[in-house]
Design a protein around this motif. Sequence first.
Motif, PDB file in Angstrom:
ATOM      1  N   ARG A   1       3.912   1.016 -11.165  1.00 24.20           N
ATOM      2  CA  ARG A   1       3.810   0.074 -10.417  1.00 24.20           C
ATOM      3  C   ARG A   1       3.713   0.061  -9.073  1.00 24.20           C
ATOM      4  O   ARG A   1       2.741  -0.981  -8.900  1.00 24.20           O
ATOM      5  N   VAL A   2       3.845   0.912  -8.795  1.00 26.20           N
ATOM      6  CA  VAL A   2       4.387   0.762  -7.338  1.00 26.20           C
ATOM      7  C   VAL A   2       2.999   1.361  -6.769  1.00 26.20           C
ATOM      8  O   VAL A   2       2.644   0.954  -5.352  1.00 26.20           O
ATOM      9  N   ARG A   3       2.458   2.050  -7.578  1.00 30.32           N
ATOM     10  CA  ARG A   3       1.384   2.762  -6.856  1.00 30.32           C
ATOM     11  C   ARG A   3       0.051   1.937  -6.497  1.00 30.32           C
ATOM     12  O   ARG A   3      -0.119   0.912  -6.123  1.00 30.32           O
TER      13      ARG A   3
ATOM     14  N   THR B   1       0.601  -1.560  -6.753  1.00 28.56           N
ATOM     15  CA  THR B   1       0.931  -2.806  -6.200  1.00 28.56           C
ATOM     16  C   THR B   1       0.310  -2.796  -5.136  1.00 28.56           C
ATOM     17  O   THR B   1       0.228  -3.205  -4.275  1.00 28.56           O
ATOM     18  N   ARG B   2       0.938  -1.490  -4.482  1.00 27.55           N
ATOM     19  CA  ARG B   2       0.351  -1.085  -3.251  1.00 27.55           C
ATOM     20  C   ARG B   2      -0.787  -0.891  -3.064  1.00 27.55           C
ATOM     21  O   ARG B   2      -1.576  -1.084  -1.782  1.00 27.55           O
ATOM     22  N   PHE B   3      -2.342  -0.234  -4.241  1.00 27.26           N
ATOM     23  CA  PHE B   3      -3.212  -0.256  -4.052  1.00 27.26           C
ATOM     24  C   PHE B   3      -4.158  -1.414  -4.118  1.00 27.26           C
ATOM     25  O   PHE B   3      -4.633  -2.340  -2.766  1.00 27.26           O
TER      26      PHE B   3
ATOM     27  N   ILE C   1      -2.379  -3.930  -2.593  1.00 28.26           N
ATOM     28  CA  ILE C   1      -2.109  -5.209  -1.804  1.00 28.26           C
ATOM     29  C   ILE C   1      -2.780  -4.496   0.018  1.00 28.26           C
ATOM     30  O   ILE C   1      -3.732  -5.078   0.332  1.00 28.26           O
ATOM     31  N   GLY C   2      -2.944  -3.001  -0.310  1.00 28.20           N
ATOM     32  CA  GLY C   2      -3.946  -2.217   0.600  1.00 28.20           C
ATOM     33  C   GLY C   2      -5.566  -3.297   0.844  1.00 28.20           C
ATOM     34  O   GLY C   2      -5.979  -3.254   1.804  1.00 28.20           O
ATOM     35  N   TRP C   3      -6.171  -3.463  -0.751  1.00 25.39           N
ATOM     36  CA  TRP C   3      -7.340  -3.713  -0.330  1.00 25.39           C
ATOM     37  C   TRP C   3      -7.897  -5.708  -0.251  1.00 25.39           C
ATOM     38  O   TRP C   3      -8.420  -6.138   0.083  1.00 25.39           O
TER      39      TRP C   3
ATOM     40  N   SER D   1      -7.247  12.708  -4.171  1.00 28.59           N
ATOM     41  CA  SER D   1      -6.070  12.284  -4.658  1.00 28.59           C
ATOM     42  C   SER D   1      -5.934  11.923  -6.003  1.00 28.59           C
ATOM     43  O   SER D   1      -5.391  12.635  -7.050  1.00 28.59           O
TER      44      SER D   1
END
Length: 273
Positions: free
Chosen positions: A10-12, A14-16, A18-20, A255
């Motif tokens: 979930r953290v990954r 969410t970060r992805f 937010i980045g986009w 990655s």
Amino acid sequence: MSTAVASGLRVRVTRFAIGWIGAVVLLAAWQLATVRSDSAFFPTPLEILDDIRERWFSAGLSGGVLTDAFFQDVTPSLQRLALGLLLAWAVGISLGVVLGRVRTVAEYLEPLLHFMRALPGPVLLPLALVLVGTGTSMRVSLIAFGAVWPILFNTYSAVRQVPECFIDNAKVARVSRPALLFRVILPAASTGIFAGLRVSTSLGIILLIASELVAATDGIGFGLTQSQRSFQFVAMWSFIVALSLLGYVANLLLSGVETRLLRWHRLMAAVQD
């Protein structure tokens, strides 16, 4: 354990996201700031995207989508980067393992390797032109030389940190030398090795463009220089975007491979937590 893995996922995600979202907001701001501007140096993102489509992806389905300009501008750079990185990774991982396992060799070679690592790759460009010429060999050699150091020293450091009890247990179990290397040492050092791969890829892209700025006849760096000299600023931005996409896709591929190969490592860390 499953809760920790789901939380990490979930953290990954969410970060992805937010980045986009941040990237879209930045592009929208760029579009609004340049759409009413008369400056030829800063075209709008839509103008750049249209130039990219027209330049490299307008051959149509019958022509395979990719234009001749794509094979002139992009394909040579991809080939040089792939060859240079593969050479750097092969040499860096092999020598890093030797240095990490044989202390005497490390003590003899480490000062020389640190001295050579301090040499910036672009500084060697004039020497490479004299010794290797102006062809693909020169560009591949320059990429390999500059990209080898992060993977070499990361592998060296990671192999040295492999717990000796792993090695001792493998020897007690009469594991062969190849199995010891591929089933014990390299997996235990894999996180450090992948960190080196990421850094070496970024350096490789920088050196690719530096090598294509001099005495080249094709490639992204050559196209960037030519468009800048002929005041084709939309085309110049298209090459800059292509370069950014190259770095982004390379990082994405690494990655993905790292996520697949090191899944066991994350699970083990989750269990330990």
